[in-house]
Scaffold this motif. Sequence first.
Motif, PDB file in Angstrom:
ATOM      1  N   GLU A 432     -11.139 104.750  27.689  1.00 52.13           N
ATOM      2  CA  GLU A 432     -10.045 104.096  26.964  1.00 52.13           C
ATOM      3  C   GLU A 432      -9.368 105.088  26.030  1.00 52.13           C
ATOM      4  O   GLU A 432     -10.016 105.925  25.402  1.00 52.13           O
ATOM      5  N   LYS A 433      -8.035 105.008  25.963  1.00 51.37           N
ATOM      6  CA  LYS A 433      -7.272 105.810  25.003  1.00 51.37           C
ATOM      7  C   LYS A 433      -5.993 105.063  24.653  1.00 51.37           C
ATOM      8  O   LYS A 433      -5.645 104.057  25.310  1.00 51.37           O
ATOM      9  N   ASP A 434      -5.309 105.518  23.632  1.00 47.76           N
ATOM     10  CA  ASP A 434      -4.090 104.850  23.189  1.00 47.76           C
ATOM     11  C   ASP A 434      -3.019 104.933  24.250  1.00 47.76           C
ATOM     12  O   ASP A 434      -2.859 105.950  24.951  1.00 47.76           O
ATOM     13  N   MET A 435      -2.267 103.851  24.378  1.00 48.45           N
ATOM     14  CA  MET A 435      -1.167 103.806  25.324  1.00 48.45           C
ATOM     15  C   MET A 435      -0.083 104.809  24.917  1.00 48.45           C
ATOM     16  O   MET A 435       0.304 104.849  23.741  1.00 48.45           O
ATOM     17  N   PRO A 436       0.431 105.599  25.854  1.00 45.10           N
ATOM     18  CA  PRO A 436       1.523 106.525  25.517  1.00 45.10           C
ATOM     19  C   PRO A 436       2.756 105.750  25.026  1.00 45.10           C
ATOM     20  O   PRO A 436       3.012 104.640  25.479  1.00 45.10           O
ATOM     21  N   VAL A 437       3.463 106.336  24.107  1.00 47.21           N
ATOM     22  CA  VAL A 437       4.697 105.726  23.621  1.00 47.21           C
ATOM     23  C   VAL A 437       5.838 106.229  24.500  1.00 47.21           C
ATOM     24  O   VAL A 437       6.062 107.431  24.599  1.00 47.21           O
ATOM     25  N   LYS A 438       6.530 105.300  25.139  1.00 46.48           N
ATOM     26  CA  LYS A 438       7.619 105.703  26.046  1.00 46.48           C
ATOM     27  C   LYS A 438       8.768 104.729  25.949  1.00 46.48           C
ATOM     28  O   LYS A 438       8.626 103.615  25.475  1.00 46.48           O
TER      29      LYS A 438
END
Length: 438
Positions: A432-438
């Motif tokens: 799990e990791k933070d969702m990329p900001v796009k």
Amino acid sequence: MSSATKYEFKSKVVEKKPCLISMEVEIEPSQTDIELKSVYESIQQTAKVSGFRTGKVPMDIIKRNYPDVAKEQLIENMVKKTVFSALEKENFAPIDMPVITNIEYEFGQTLKYSFKAECQPEVKVKDYKDIKIKKEKYKVTDANINKNLDVLLDRNAKLIVSKTGEVKKDSFVIVSYEGFCDGKAIEKIKAKEHMIDLGAENTLKGFKDGLKGAKKGDTKDIEIEYPKDYLNKELAGKKVVFKTTIEEIKEKELPELNDDFAKDMGLENLDDLKKKIRESLENEETRRQNGEVEKQIIEHLLDKNKFDVPESIVLQQKRYLIKRMSDYMKSQGANEEFIAKQVEASDKKYGEEAEKNVRLSYILNGICVDEKIEVGDKELDDEKQKMLDSNPTRKEDVENYFKENKANIAASLKEEKIFKFLVDNAKISESEKDMPVK
């Protein structure tokens, strides 16, 4: 002679593959002459010859007047009465009518013909349990929510007259223009008070650079060089000068991000709006994860299960893929010549994709058989009820849709069950990791 009569013949296998067989068949005159007599008698029953009643024309006149008809009918009858027997001798069950080729026959001589036929592959699916899958999960963060709020604000912005009076990189510029090529006006390239969004990705770079810094009332000559593969053939590869007048310059005014804005979106307050955005992003992320897992499963199954599939079915699937691409390109305004070039360039790619699609369908069906995965009436009824609950005012439409598409719906539900089974029996490692900001 009865149509069920079996004739003697010789046959040999020219080529045999897992899903394809090529054969040659020979039928001696002693057999074809029997059928020829029957064919002429059949023609005699319906032949119409001047001076004779139907069914009473003498046989010698029939043979003199209808040799070509008799020959064609004889060949058709003999092929029908021997081709499947030839396949039966080789224990080969065809999936469709064999393709007949190279027919040789003259009256009194041996009838020879060749044919090809296809069969279903024998599939024993391997390695479909304990598939190793890497599942990467993205956690929705405040940064993702804020980015989506920015998009919402931008979508609900109002256009106002520019406060600076000067064109910037994200301005909305209202222009009038005429197009010229080699000094001659192009009738189709002309517009009055046309708005250009300089911040849009698809806006031609020439306009982005040429209008920057301009003011209302200014005139600009903007040169655009169109690519050689441009969809519009009249402009492809040409340089066009746009004589442009700036009529007005506008910019976006964003609404304030507060409870009132949330209410305009149909929600109670700003916190409620953020909650809905989070739920939407999490649902989208779940779909992405499921898609990635399914993709890994498919790649594994195709890699571990390689076998021949019927060429005719692959060709049918390939035609479907090409038609889908062509229809999409037509909807986007592409001309027939451009589409034809794209089809030619993509021929190999779509052939490979079609083969994989067909092979995958056999693999999934094999798993269904091995694991006895079926879709029962109750599951279909439950699916119909879901649709009825979602469309309470369209009961008749839902009933008709289910009646007309029951087989497709059942197939879709079965595929869902197969993939659920495969996921349940897979070895999944999660990160799990933070969702990329796009």
